[in-house]
Design an enzyme around this catalytic site. Structure first.
Site, PDB file in Angstrom:
ATOM      1  CG  ASP A 153     118.510 101.812  14.768  1.00 48.67           C
ATOM      2  OD1 ASP A 153     119.740 101.961  14.216  1.00 48.67           O
ATOM      3  OD2 ASP A 153     117.391 101.713  14.115  1.00 48.67           O
ATOM      4  CE1 TYR A 170     112.050 103.483   8.105  1.00 47.30           C
ATOM      5  CE2 TYR A 170     114.216 103.778   7.822  1.00 47.30           C
ATOM      6  CZ  TYR A 170     113.118 103.322   7.470  1.00 47.30           C
ATOM      7  OH  TYR A 170     113.211 102.588   6.395  1.00 47.30           O
ATOM      8  CE  LYS A 191     121.506 105.360   7.601  1.00 50.28           C
ATOM      9  NZ  LYS A 191     120.722 105.608   6.408  1.00 50.28           N
TER      10      LYS A 191
HETATM   11  C1  LIG Z   1     118.460 104.784  12.645  1.00 49.13           C
HETATM   12  C2  LIG Z   1     118.108 103.822  11.511  1.00 49.13           C
HETATM   13  N1  LIG Z   1     117.876 102.476  11.716  1.00 49.13           N
HETATM   14  C3  LIG Z   1     117.795 101.694  10.587  1.00 49.13           C
HETATM   15  C4  LIG Z   1     117.715 102.104   9.517  1.00 49.13           C
HETATM   16  C5  LIG Z   1     117.578 100.866   8.201  1.00 49.13           C
HETATM   17  O1  LIG Z   1     118.569 100.742   7.705  1.00 49.13           O
HETATM   18  P1  LIG Z   1     118.567 100.416   5.769  1.00 49.13           P
HETATM   19  O2  LIG Z   1     118.150 101.341   5.192  1.00 49.13           O
HETATM   20  O3  LIG Z   1     120.078  99.710   5.698  1.00 49.13           O
HETATM   21  O4  LIG Z   1     117.519  99.205   5.738  1.00 49.13           O
HETATM   22  C6  LIG Z   1     117.970 103.130   8.901  1.00 49.13           C
HETATM   23  C7  LIG Z   1     118.032 103.928   7.759  1.00 49.13           C
HETATM   24  O5  LIG Z   1     117.966 105.156   7.406  1.00 49.13           O
HETATM   25  C8  LIG Z   1     118.314 104.326  10.178  1.00 49.13           C
HETATM   26  O6  LIG Z   1     118.465 105.741   9.843  1.00 49.13           O
END
Ligand SMILES: Cc1ncc(COP(=O)(O)O)c(C=O)c1O
Length: 423
Positions: free
Chosen positions: A236, A149, A264
């Site tokens: 990511d 994700y 985060k």
């Molecule tokens: C690995 C990863 N990338 C991107 C995101 C997206 O971040 P946001 O919820 O701040 O848009 C998340 C959210 O949980 C994530 O776990």
């Protein structure tokens, strides 16, 4: 204290009102707890590693806002930094010294980061990193991994984990065919196809199908694939950044991506995220270059202050503690499952863990999806009744923080022993 007692409550009243006003009663899907067959708990406040709901029930919190709160709820240094920042003005739409300071911290810690662009959410950061990769390579296709994700970016929702996995949604309506066509989905652990992709994007330690660690050498093989095909490698590290170690998974694994997405922890519980990477790439971002990306609240002074205060708490001792917490809890849960005769396996690394209802830890999304999600749901409900707040989905990680004590771990394992014995 049974769930019935908890539900005849202010939480229930708040939820009843919320579903009239917010789709599903929430502002982000997994919060709704539908997947574990119950209504959400409405939170009044957080204290360290504990949550207090609007009815006064107290919980050990292993969600910690899904990762940002590595120092715990309302850490005094974070609160005082944010209060001071708020008193000086909440947003200017003009540069501040704090943003430069935070960028310097990122560059110092994260091996791939030579320059940084801040955003307000991880979704924006991954979307912008892809735009930059496409601009830099002149190519359209993106390779992503099943069960990963990267936020709700249109082209990245195919086979995404997290809330989509929880609700069994393969992708989302509203994503155009063109956007879906530009995304090639590969099983985690497999070699990407020999195509001319703009980028390969991965969570180096995938944590949105539950925590599924890479096999030895896999991240290095992705680096090799990117180099051989001219694609950019994007890590990511929204979850792993500043959590599994100061420089994230890339530092631990000794594999340097071209671009890194952060979120985060970088905002310490306020809305902040970033993408960062090689100078020659980042200098293509406007106004240094012509790849356009902007944000009214990007680099917001409150979020910057929260992020800086949080990063400053993360020294060597902090990581040793986060490692010990995750490993002790994972081992305790696995032992509790064994004693109860439940087929479950725990996976843990520094500051992250998942208890899978499967005899062996999953290696990819197919295996993760094969876990007994009904058993997880029953477990999760039982734990909530005993004052332990877990991610209400098999496809999420648990987030130990510096505020969790050994007593929190012991209470959690004791409750798990009871609940698992009842399953
Ligand atoms: C690995 C990863 N990338 C991107 C995101 C997206 O971040 P946001 O919820 O701040 O848009 C998340 C959210 O949980 C994530 O776990």
């Amino acid at each position: 204290m049974g769930s019935g007692a908890r539900l005849a409550s202010r939480s229930a009243a708040a939820y009843e009102r919320a579903v009239e006003l917010l789709p599903g009663g929430v502002n982000s899907p997994v919060r709704a707890m539908r997947q574990i067959g119950r209504d959400p708990v409405f939170v009044a406040r957080g204290e360290g590693a504990e949550l207090v709901d609007v009815d006064g029930n107290r919980y050990v919190d292993w969600v910690m806002s899904w990762g940002p709160l590595i120092a715990g709820h309302a850490h005094p240094e974070m609160v005082s930094a944010v209060s001071a920042a708020a008193a000086a003005g909440t947003s200017f739409g003009a540069p501040t010294e704090g943003e430069v300071e935070l960028a310097a911290e990122v560059v110092e810690r994260v091996p791939s980061a030579e320059m940084v662009r801040m955003t307000s959410s991880g979704t924006e950061a991954s979307m912008s990193a892809l735009r930059l990769a496409r601009a830099a390579t002149g190519r359209d296709p993106i390779v992503k991994f099943a069960g990963a994700y990267h936020g709700h970016v249109d082209g990245l929702l195919a086979d995404a984990g997290s809330g989509l996995a929880t609700q069994g949604i393969p992708a989302s309506p509203g994503v155009t065919a063109a956007q879906a066509e530009d995304t090639v989905v590969v099983p985690w652990g497999a070699s990407p196809p020999d195509i001319e992709a703009a980028a390969v994007i991965c969570e180096p330690y995938p944590a949105n199908m539950g925590l599924v660690l890479p096999r030895d050498g896999y991240l290095r093989s992705l680096r090799g694939y990117a180099d051989a095909t001219g694609a950019l490698l994007i890590f990511d590290e929204v979850i792993t950044g500043f959590r599994v170690g100061p420089g994230g998974a890339q530092q631990r694994e000794g594999v340097t991506p071209d671009l890194t997405v952060l979120g985060k922890v970088i905002g310490g519980g306020l809305p902040a995220a970033a993408y960062a990477g090689r100078r020659d790439l980042m200098e293509q971002v406007a106004p240094a270059g012509d790849v356009y990306q902007a944000g009214t609240l990007s680099g917001n002074p409150l979020a910057t202050a929260a992020g800086l205060a949080t990063l400053r708490l993360l020294d060597e001792r902090a990581y040793a503690r986060l490692d010990q917490l995750a490993r002790t809890l994972a081992a305790g849960l696995e032992e509790a499952a064994r004693a109860a005769g439940v087929a479950a396996s725990a996976v843990g690394t520094t500051g992250l863990l998942t208890l899978f209802f499967a005899p062996e830890p999953p290696r990819d999304y197919e295996q993760a999806k094969a876990c007994d999600t009904d058993a997880y749901a029953a477990f999760c409900r039982g734990m909530l009744d005993r004052g332990i707040y877990l991610p209400p989905s098999q496809f999420e990680a648990w987030f130990p923080s510096l505020a969790h004590t050994d007593a929190h771990v012991e209470r959690t394992v004791a409750a798990a022993s009871e609940v698992l014995a009842e399953l």
